[in-house]
Write a protein that holds these residues in place. Structure first.
Motif, mmCIF file in Angstrom:
data_model
loop_
_atom_site.group_PDB
_atom_site.id
_atom_site.type_symbol
_atom_site.label_atom_id
_atom_site.label_comp_id
_atom_site.label_asym_id
_atom_site.label_seq_id
_atom_site.Cartn_x
_atom_site.Cartn_y
_atom_site.Cartn_z
ATOM 1 N N LEU A 1 35.978 24.823 -1.009
ATOM 2 C CA LEU A 1 36.845 23.918 -0.632
ATOM 3 C C LEU A 1 36.136 22.623 -0.146
ATOM 4 C CD1 LEU A 1 39.025 26.028 1.903
ATOM 5 C CD2 LEU A 1 39.879 25.223 -0.057
ATOM 6 N N ILE A 2 34.950 22.856 0.434
ATOM 7 C CA ILE A 2 34.222 21.509 0.697
ATOM 8 C C ILE A 2 34.079 20.859 -0.699
ATOM 9 C CG2 ILE A 2 31.830 20.621 1.184
ATOM 10 C CD1 ILE A 2 31.832 23.228 3.221
ATOM 11 N N ALA A 3 33.824 21.369 -1.774
ATOM 12 C CA ALA A 3 33.775 20.656 -3.075
ATOM 13 C C ALA A 3 35.037 20.083 -3.417
ATOM 14 C CB ALA A 3 32.980 21.743 -4.246
ATOM 15 N N VAL A 4 36.066 20.667 -3.509
ATOM 16 C CA VAL A 4 37.339 20.280 -3.565
ATOM 17 C C VAL A 4 37.820 18.855 -2.866
ATOM 18 C CG1 VAL A 4 39.770 20.532 -3.635
ATOM 19 C CG2 VAL A 4 38.265 22.357 -4.470
ATOM 20 N N CYS A 42 40.738 14.814 -1.108
ATOM 21 C CA CYS A 42 41.968 15.417 -0.195
ATOM 22 C C CYS A 42 41.267 16.172 1.007
ATOM 23 C CB CYS A 42 42.444 16.573 -1.040
ATOM 24 S SG CYS A 42 43.657 17.528 -0.428
ATOM 25 N N ALA A 43 42.051 15.719 2.121
ATOM 26 C CA ALA A 43 41.648 16.111 3.593
ATOM 27 C C ALA A 43 42.076 17.819 3.512
ATOM 28 C CB ALA A 43 42.080 15.311 4.763
ATOM 29 N N ILE A 44 41.311 18.583 4.033
ATOM 30 C CA ILE A 44 41.647 20.101 4.188
ATOM 31 C C ILE A 44 41.742 20.310 5.873
ATOM 32 C CG2 ILE A 44 41.091 22.224 3.574
ATOM 33 C CD1 ILE A 44 39.926 21.272 0.862
ATOM 34 N N ILE A 45 42.748 21.021 6.163
ATOM 35 C CA ILE A 45 42.753 21.572 7.360
ATOM 36 C C ILE A 45 43.066 22.995 7.404
ATOM 37 C CG2 ILE A 45 44.214 21.624 9.587
ATOM 38 C CD1 ILE A 45 45.319 18.609 8.709
ATOM 39 N N ILE A 46 42.280 23.566 8.208
ATOM 40 C CA ILE A 46 42.172 25.000 8.138
ATOM 41 C C ILE A 46 42.471 25.713 9.517
ATOM 42 C CG2 ILE A 46 40.930 27.214 7.868
ATOM 43 C CD1 ILE A 46 38.979 25.391 6.003
ATOM 44 N N ILE A 47 43.678 26.441 9.747
ATOM 45 C CA ILE A 47 44.241 26.713 10.979
ATOM 46 C C ILE A 47 43.627 28.304 11.102
ATOM 47 C CG2 ILE A 47 46.060 27.273 12.302
ATOM 48 C CD1 ILE A 47 47.688 25.197 10.655
ATOM 49 N N ALA A 48 43.030 28.690 12.362
ATOM 50 C CA ALA A 48 42.715 29.496 12.602
ATOM 51 C C ALA A 48 43.294 30.025 14.011
ATOM 52 C CB ALA A 48 41.144 29.731 12.901
ATOM 53 N N ASP A 63 47.255 27.519 6.264
ATOM 54 C CA ASP A 63 47.643 28.129 7.715
ATOM 55 C C ASP A 63 47.173 29.550 7.629
ATOM 56 O OD1 ASP A 63 48.777 29.083 10.002
ATOM 57 O OD2 ASP A 63 50.613 28.306 9.523
ATOM 58 N N LEU A 64 46.319 29.985 8.395
ATOM 59 C CA LEU A 64 45.662 31.383 8.580
ATOM 60 C C LEU A 64 44.429 31.477 7.783
ATOM 61 C CD1 LEU A 64 45.869 33.612 10.565
ATOM 62 C CD2 LEU A 64 47.284 34.860 8.890
ATOM 63 N N MET A 65 43.410 30.925 8.396
ATOM 64 C CA MET A 65 42.099 31.024 7.749
ATOM 65 C C MET A 65 41.709 32.580 7.507
ATOM 66 S SD MET A 65 38.297 29.798 9.234
ATOM 67 C CE MET A 65 38.308 31.037 10.749
ATOM 68 N N SER A 66 42.030 33.447 8.072
ATOM 69 C CA SER A 66 41.717 34.995 7.723
ATOM 70 C C SER A 66 42.318 35.265 6.356
ATOM 71 C CB SER A 66 41.877 35.727 8.750
ATOM 72 O OG SER A 66 43.416 35.796 9.089
ATOM 73 N N ALA A 89 29.165 32.636 11.419
ATOM 74 C CA ALA A 89 29.206 31.168 10.667
ATOM 75 C C ALA A 89 28.713 31.337 9.195
ATOM 76 C CB ALA A 89 28.338 30.353 11.458
ATOM 77 N N ASN A 90 27.725 32.278 9.089
ATOM 78 C CA ASN A 90 26.935 32.040 7.755
ATOM 79 C C ASN A 90 28.002 32.658 6.667
ATOM 80 O OD1 ASN A 90 24.690 30.820 8.386
ATOM 81 N ND2 ASN A 90 23.519 32.797 8.761
ATOM 82 N N GLU A 91 28.824 33.550 6.877
ATOM 83 C CA GLU A 91 29.648 34.232 6.015
ATOM 84 C C GLU A 91 30.760 33.317 5.668
ATOM 85 O OE1 GLU A 91 31.057 38.030 6.968
ATOM 86 O OE2 GLU A 91 29.058 38.989 7.383
ATOM 87 N N THR A 92 31.380 32.651 6.834
ATOM 88 C CA THR A 92 32.599 31.871 6.608
ATOM 89 C C THR A 92 32.058 30.567 5.759
ATOM 90 O OG1 THR A 92 32.153 30.883 8.953
ATOM 91 C CG2 THR A 92 33.758 32.756 8.689
#
Length: 67
Positions: free
Chosen positions: A41-44, A50-56, A16-19, A31-34
């Motif tokens: 996280l992609i590797a994990v 495990c599904a990963i949800i990132i909230i922005a 919760d809270l991508m930043s 996009a390249n920086e993020t």
């Protein structure tokens, strides 16, 4: 993150809270920086299943109208 996911055999991780995760040195509008910040996280997710949800949250001046 990986250690916690593996320790608890997590199936879902919500950030919760991508930043807060990517830090202040990265522009969320670039996009390249993020993408580089999310490689871990992609590797994990791939390695553990495990599904990963990132909230922005959008700027409070940004409005979306849903019909």
């Amino acid at each position: 993150m990986r250690e916690a996911v593996e320790k608890y055999n997590a199936k879902l991780l919500i950030l919760d809270l991508m930043s807060s995760y990517i830090g202040g040195d990265c522009s969320m509008n670039n996009a390249n920086e993020t993408r580089a910040k999310f490689n871990h996280l992609i590797a994990v997710a791939k390695d553990t299943g495990c599904a990963i949800i990132i909230i922005a949250y959008m700027n409070s001046m940004y409005r979306v109208t849903m019909w």
